[in-house]
Design a protein around this motif. Sequence first.
Motif, PDB file in Angstrom:
ATOM      1  N   ASN A   1     -45.618   8.787 -22.732  1.00 22.72           N
ATOM      2  CA  ASN A   1     -46.542   8.375 -21.677  1.00 22.72           C
ATOM      3  C   ASN A   1     -47.792   9.247 -21.692  1.00 22.72           C
ATOM      4  N   ASN A   2     -48.684   9.054 -20.731  1.00 26.01           N
ATOM      5  CA  ASN A   2     -49.959   9.775 -20.703  1.00 26.01           C
ATOM      6  C   ASN A   2     -49.798  11.283 -20.556  1.00 26.01           C
ATOM      7  N   LYS A   3     -48.648  11.716 -20.059  1.00 21.34           N
ATOM      8  CA  LYS A   3     -48.386  13.145 -19.888  1.00 21.34           C
ATOM      9  C   LYS A   3     -47.620  13.735 -21.065  1.00 21.34           C
ATOM     10  N   GLY A   4     -47.418  12.919 -22.104  1.00 19.58           N
ATOM     11  CA  GLY A   4     -46.713  13.394 -23.286  1.00 19.58           C
ATOM     12  C   GLY A   4     -45.206  13.404 -23.143  1.00 19.58           C
ATOM     13  N   LYS A   5     -44.690  12.763 -22.095  1.00 22.63           N
ATOM     14  CA  LYS A   5     -43.251  12.706 -21.881  1.00 22.63           C
ATOM     15  C   LYS A   5     -42.663  11.489 -22.584  1.00 22.63           C
ATOM     16  N   ARG A   6     -41.516  11.683 -23.207  1.00 23.95           N
ATOM     17  CA  ARG A   6     -40.852  10.592 -23.911  1.00 23.95           C
ATOM     18  C   ARG A   6     -40.162   9.663 -22.919  1.00 23.95           C
ATOM     19  N   ILE A   7     -40.467   8.365 -23.012  1.00 21.39           N
ATOM     20  CA  ILE A   7     -39.759   7.352 -22.227  1.00 21.39           C
ATOM     21  C   ILE A   7     -39.245   6.306 -23.205  1.00 21.39           C
ATOM     22  N   SER A   8     -38.000   5.905 -23.031  1.00 26.30           N
ATOM     23  CA  SER A   8     -37.402   5.047 -24.053  1.00 26.30           C
ATOM     24  C   SER A   8     -36.193   4.302 -23.519  1.00 26.30           C
ATOM     25  N   ASN A   9     -35.776   3.317 -24.296  1.00 25.87           N
ATOM     26  CA  ASN A   9     -34.526   2.599 -24.064  1.00 25.87           C
ATOM     27  C   ASN A   9     -33.538   2.984 -25.156  1.00 25.87           C
ATOM     28  N   PRO A  10     -32.267   3.155 -24.819  1.00 24.63           N
ATOM     29  CA  PRO A  10     -31.284   3.573 -25.820  1.00 24.63           C
ATOM     30  C   PRO A  10     -31.006   2.483 -26.852  1.00 24.63           C
ATOM     31  N   VAL A  11     -30.679   2.930 -28.048  1.00 23.40           N
ATOM     32  CA  VAL A  11     -30.270   2.016 -29.112  1.00 23.40           C
ATOM     33  C   VAL A  11     -28.762   1.817 -29.005  1.00 23.40           C
ATOM     34  N   LYS A  12     -28.368   0.566 -28.868  1.00 20.34           N
ATOM     35  CA  LYS A  12     -26.950   0.235 -28.713  1.00 20.34           C
ATOM     36  C   LYS A  12     -26.207   0.358 -30.035  1.00 20.34           C
ATOM     37  N   GLN A  13     -26.894   0.000 -31.115  1.00 25.87           N
ATOM     38  CA  GLN A  13     -26.262   0.021 -32.436  1.00 25.87           C
ATOM     39  C   GLN A  13     -27.323   0.268 -33.496  1.00 25.87           C
ATOM     40  N   HIS A  14     -27.011   1.116 -34.470  1.00 25.30           N
ATOM     41  CA  HIS A  14     -27.934   1.296 -35.587  1.00 25.30           C
ATOM     42  C   HIS A  14     -27.164   1.317 -36.900  1.00 25.30           C
ATOM     43  N   VAL A  15     -27.764   0.688 -37.900  1.00 24.36           N
ATOM     44  CA  VAL A  15     -27.158   0.594 -39.226  1.00 24.36           C
ATOM     45  C   VAL A  15     -28.142   1.165 -40.234  1.00 24.36           C
ATOM     46  N   GLU A  16     -27.680   2.105 -41.054  1.00 19.94           N
ATOM     47  CA  GLU A  16     -28.544   2.743 -42.045  1.00 19.94           C
ATOM     48  C   GLU A  16     -28.295   2.155 -43.434  1.00 19.94           C
ATOM     49  N   PHE A  17     -29.387   1.833 -44.118  1.00 19.46           N
ATOM     50  CA  PHE A  17     -29.327   1.380 -45.506  1.00 19.46           C
ATOM     51  C   PHE A  17     -30.012   2.456 -46.348  1.00 19.46           C
ATOM     52  N   ASN A  18     -29.268   3.520 -46.637  1.00 22.58           N
ATOM     53  CA  ASN A  18     -29.855   4.708 -47.253  1.00 22.58           C
ATOM     54  C   ASN A  18     -30.414   4.468 -48.649  1.00 22.58           C
ATOM     55  N   LYS A  19     -29.864   3.486 -49.366  1.00 20.97           N
ATOM     56  CA  LYS A  19     -30.326   3.246 -50.733  1.00 20.97           C
ATOM     57  C   LYS A  19     -31.769   2.765 -50.770  1.00 20.97           C
ATOM     58  N   ILE A  20     -32.207   2.107 -49.693  1.00 18.68           N
ATOM     59  CA  ILE A  20     -33.601   1.656 -49.642  1.00 18.68           C
ATOM     60  C   ILE A  20     -34.362   2.290 -48.474  1.00 18.68           C
TER      61      ILE A  20
END
Length: 239
Positions: free
Chosen positions: A95-114
């Motif tokens: 935000n304008n004050k440099g504070k992080r605002i966010s929504n949580p990630v429910k699921q994440h999948v990593e494709f490390n090869k690419i």
Amino acid sequence: MICNSNFNNYQNRQTPSFSGKSFVQMNCLGEKYLVPRKVADVRRSVKCAFAKDKFVEERISVANAVNVENNLFLGIAHLFEGIKEVSLVAIGKFNNKGKRISNPVKQHVEFNKIDFSLLKVEMEKNFEVAKSNPVKFTQKMPKRGETVYIVGYHMNFKGPKAIPVKYEGFVSSKNGGISCKANCIKVESDFLKDKVNPHGLSGAAVVNKDGELVGVLTVAGFHRKNKLSNGNFYGISVL
């Protein structure tokens, strides 16, 4: 690149292509220039991605992620490098004050090869920080030498910006000592060269003049002495 004086001249001509409907004035790193409106609109598709270490409280990795469908974002897998155990993954902004605002990630999948990751966000109805417009995918790659744009957040930018760069095409998976894992494309930026540390631009969108996604940034070249960009950026093609 069009400087501020040229921008005013174009505006005074009142020509259809520079009437303010097709182009948007961008202000970044003290420079003013024009970008196609379709490119500027991609800023609504890009958010910050955060990954927090469970064991090292102050360790928070920050990159970019591109909205591709509803609450699904395309990011980079190396966001999680150096983190022993992830306690939080989130999509949002500062935000304008440099504070992080966010929504949580429910699921994440990593494709490390690419070096891709898919992040599925969980948003509350009254707190939709990560809400974005899905980006369109290109059906063909740009021609070498064509102007494309990096769209994303960086610690030296005030909000998401669109930066014009020159498309150099596909390159070897190892170029100049920089490892790019698959379908590697290169773009060059005189605008960012010697001005910023490229760290943090990973995951930013690379789009054509129509605002269509060409690729996602993954690594960048920099001068070892001062860590500033040498103008070379590498991404993963979406085709």
